[in-house]
Design an enzyme around this catalytic site. Sequence first.
Site, PDB file in Angstrom:
ATOM      1  N   ARG A 116      -7.668  11.963  -7.720  1.00 56.29           N
ATOM      2  CA  ARG A 116      -8.920  11.279  -7.351  1.00 56.29           C
ATOM      3  C   ARG A 116     -10.015  12.277  -6.982  1.00 56.29           C
ATOM      4  NH1 ARG A 116      -9.056   7.388  -2.155  1.00 56.29           N
ATOM      5  NH2 ARG A 116      -9.014   9.434  -1.188  1.00 56.29           N
ATOM      6  N   GLU A 124      -0.305   5.073  -8.200  1.00 59.14           N
ATOM      7  CA  GLU A 124       0.103   5.971  -7.123  1.00 59.14           C
ATOM      8  C   GLU A 124       1.329   6.784  -7.532  1.00 59.14           C
ATOM      9  OE1 GLU A 124      -1.954   5.676  -4.597  1.00 59.14           O
ATOM     10  OE2 GLU A 124      -0.981   6.392  -2.765  1.00 59.14           O
ATOM     11  N   LYS A 177       0.872  -1.180   0.000  1.00 64.31           N
ATOM     12  CA  LYS A 177       0.000   0.000   0.000  1.00 64.31           C
ATOM     13  C   LYS A 177       0.907   1.227   0.000  1.00 64.31           C
ATOM     14  CE  LYS A 177      -4.086   2.070   1.920  1.00 64.31           C
ATOM     15  NZ  LYS A 177      -3.558   3.428   2.002  1.00 64.31           N
TER      16      LYS A 177
HETATM   17  P1  NAD Z   1      -6.575   4.825   1.882  1.00 67.13           P
HETATM   18  O1  NAD Z   1      -5.323   5.595   1.705  1.00 67.13           O
HETATM   19  O2  NAD Z   1      -6.725   4.097   3.152  1.00 67.13           O
HETATM   20  O3  NAD Z   1      -6.745   3.762   0.678  1.00 67.13           O
HETATM   21  C1  NAD Z   1      -7.043   4.086  -0.654  1.00 67.13           C
HETATM   22  C2  NAD Z   1      -5.869   4.597  -1.410  1.00 67.13           C
HETATM   23  O4  NAD Z   1      -4.780   3.703  -1.294  1.00 67.13           O
HETATM   24  C3  NAD Z   1      -6.076   4.681  -2.899  1.00 67.13           C
HETATM   25  O5  NAD Z   1      -6.787   5.835  -3.261  1.00 67.13           O
HETATM   26  C4  NAD Z   1      -4.666   4.695  -3.417  1.00 67.13           C
HETATM   27  O6  NAD Z   1      -4.215   6.016  -3.517  1.00 67.13           O
HETATM   28  C5  NAD Z   1      -3.874   4.033  -2.314  1.00 67.13           C
HETATM   29  N1  NAD Z   1      -3.116   2.836  -2.712  1.00 67.13           N
HETATM   30  C6  NAD Z   1      -1.804   2.642  -2.430  1.00 67.13           C
HETATM   31  N2  NAD Z   1      -1.371   1.480  -2.894  1.00 67.13           N
HETATM   32  C7  NAD Z   1      -2.430   0.891  -3.505  1.00 67.13           C
HETATM   33  C8  NAD Z   1      -2.593  -0.334  -4.185  1.00 67.13           C
HETATM   34  N3  NAD Z   1      -1.584  -1.204  -4.312  1.00 67.13           N
HETATM   35  N4  NAD Z   1      -3.806  -0.627  -4.687  1.00 67.13           N
HETATM   36  C9  NAD Z   1      -4.831   0.238  -4.540  1.00 67.13           C
HETATM   37  N5  NAD Z   1      -4.748   1.431  -3.902  1.00 67.13           N
HETATM   38  C10 NAD Z   1      -3.550   1.755  -3.386  1.00 67.13           C
HETATM   39  O7  NAD Z   1      -7.812   5.673   1.702  1.00 67.13           O
HETATM   40  P2  NAD Z   1      -7.990   7.184   1.332  1.00 67.13           P
HETATM   41  O8  NAD Z   1      -9.444   7.322   1.158  1.00 67.13           O
HETATM   42  O9  NAD Z   1      -7.075   7.594   0.237  1.00 67.13           O
HETATM   43  O10 NAD Z   1      -7.485   7.967   2.590  1.00 67.13           O
HETATM   44  C11 NAD Z   1      -7.842   7.657   3.822  1.00 67.13           C
HETATM   45  C12 NAD Z   1      -6.583   7.577   4.625  1.00 67.13           C
HETATM   46  O11 NAD Z   1      -5.786   8.745   4.418  1.00 67.13           O
HETATM   47  C13 NAD Z   1      -6.904   7.503   6.075  1.00 67.13           C
HETATM   48  O12 NAD Z   1      -7.062   6.186   6.484  1.00 67.13           O
HETATM   49  C14 NAD Z   1      -5.715   8.204   6.683  1.00 67.13           C
HETATM   50  O13 NAD Z   1      -4.703   7.239   6.875  1.00 67.13           O
HETATM   51  C15 NAD Z   1      -5.287   9.178   5.627  1.00 67.13           C
HETATM   52  N6  NAD Z   1      -5.821  10.521   5.928  1.00 67.13           N
HETATM   53  C16 NAD Z   1      -5.170  11.221   6.878  1.00 67.13           C
HETATM   54  C17 NAD Z   1      -5.609  12.474   7.237  1.00 67.13           C
HETATM   55  C18 NAD Z   1      -4.846  13.229   8.288  1.00 67.13           C
HETATM   56  O14 NAD Z   1      -5.260  14.333   8.635  1.00 67.13           O
HETATM   57  N7  NAD Z   1      -3.752  12.688   8.791  1.00 67.13           N
HETATM   58  C19 NAD Z   1      -6.758  13.031   6.629  1.00 67.13           C
HETATM   59  C20 NAD Z   1      -7.394  12.294   5.646  1.00 67.13           C
HETATM   60  C21 NAD Z   1      -6.932  11.039   5.310  1.00 67.13           C
END
Ligand code: NAD
Length: 363
Positions: free
Chosen positions: A148, A184, A127
């Site tokens: 996105r 990514e 990831k």
């Molecule tokens: P996510 O990051 O948990 O998962 C989805 C994302 O993973 C995809 O959009 C893609 O970009 C990524 N990804 C990386 N490797 C991948 C792979 N091999 N296959 C598919 N996807 C892959 O979800 P999200 O909706 O992008 O973001 C939520 C996460 O972002 C939260 O769980 C948190 O960790 C972080 N976040 C942090 C804050 C903060 O203030 N710190 C705020 C918002 C979100």
Amino acid sequence: MSSASGGEDAAKAAARLRAELEQHNVRYYVYDEPTVSDAEYDGLMRQLEALEAEHPELVTPESPTQRVGAAPVSAFGAVRHAVPMLSLNNAFDEEEVTAFDRRVTDTLRGAGLLGPAQQADYFCELKLDGLAISLRYEDGRLVQAATRGDGQTGEDVTSNIRTIKAIPLQLKDGAPKVLEVRGEVLMNRADFEKLNVAQAKRDEKVFVNPRNAAAGSLRQLDPRITAKRPLRFFAYGWGEVQGLPGAQSGLFDEASAGAGQASLLPEKSHGAMLAWLHELGLPVNLMHNHRATGAEGLMAFYAKVGAMRATLPYDIDGVVYKVDSLPAQKVLGFVARAPRFALAHKFAAEEATTTLLDIEVQV
Ligand code: NAD
């Protein structure tokens, strides 16, 4: 940190958590400047999910549990995604991974895609901790690139993406009429540290972590700035596809594909699709991708990656499991903001926060 206890009623607690999460979403997705760690954010999200599960009448379509990312900013042109760009459901422990595998297996057995004693096959990936991007190729030529955004509409970052050397502007022979590649954009840790030193010297913004440096570098209004930033890219999926070669030529059916030609069957499995993208010239994380069977196979991959995580040149925040068969993925389908056929298994909180704490944060 928020808590739904202490006599606060559920509706009030949900409203407070939503407001807090929305604020973090804007800081993270719009300004690339988070003020809490991902683990803290995930904790708040979990509280809201638990509240909504207990009180389903509180769920609204606007809730952060139902939506992806944040709306695109108007400084960039808007790109409507032909196929939505969703998030991933998260797991934080073995129990949640086992429950995911059980749901997948039950559904696929019910649909007759798995025998009663058969286990599901998965494709496991790292990831990558960067930002998701969609690259649109028409007749093999890169014509558009979009972030996105909120999953339905992203920001047009075509000029910026064209400066990333790892991304081919022209695919190799065999590209279909339309191919949207999902992947990514990221920055290696060493490059991130060098960039921050240079930024600090020039009295310019320093970034919280490589993920935010990658996002901030890509979402620049001046592509000449993006061009100077060491950005990388790995493909992990596709969106809209028109004119898959196999569908028309009949060359790609199982009978005519010999051993070692699995990559010529992109419509059959996730692994084959990635191999095909690689053949077209796209960077795919071949070295770390891995096939596994059942929950035990998934946990073994998680342990293996956890043990070598620190040796990787880039940050990862977990691993991703995807049902390998694309027809099986279709049967499993989607929930509001994520596919049912995939799961992000995140690493523990204390590891996940280290980058944020090590760097001087400018907000
Ligand atoms: P996510 O990051 O948990 O998962 C989805 C994302 O993973 C995809 O959009 C893609 O970009 C990524 N990804 C990386 N490797 C991948 C792979 N091999 N296959 C598919 N996807 C892959 O979800 P999200 O909706 O992008 O973001 C939520 C996460 O972002 C939260 O769980 C948190 O960790 C972080 N976040 C942090 C804050 C903060 O203030 N710190 C705020 C918002 C979100």
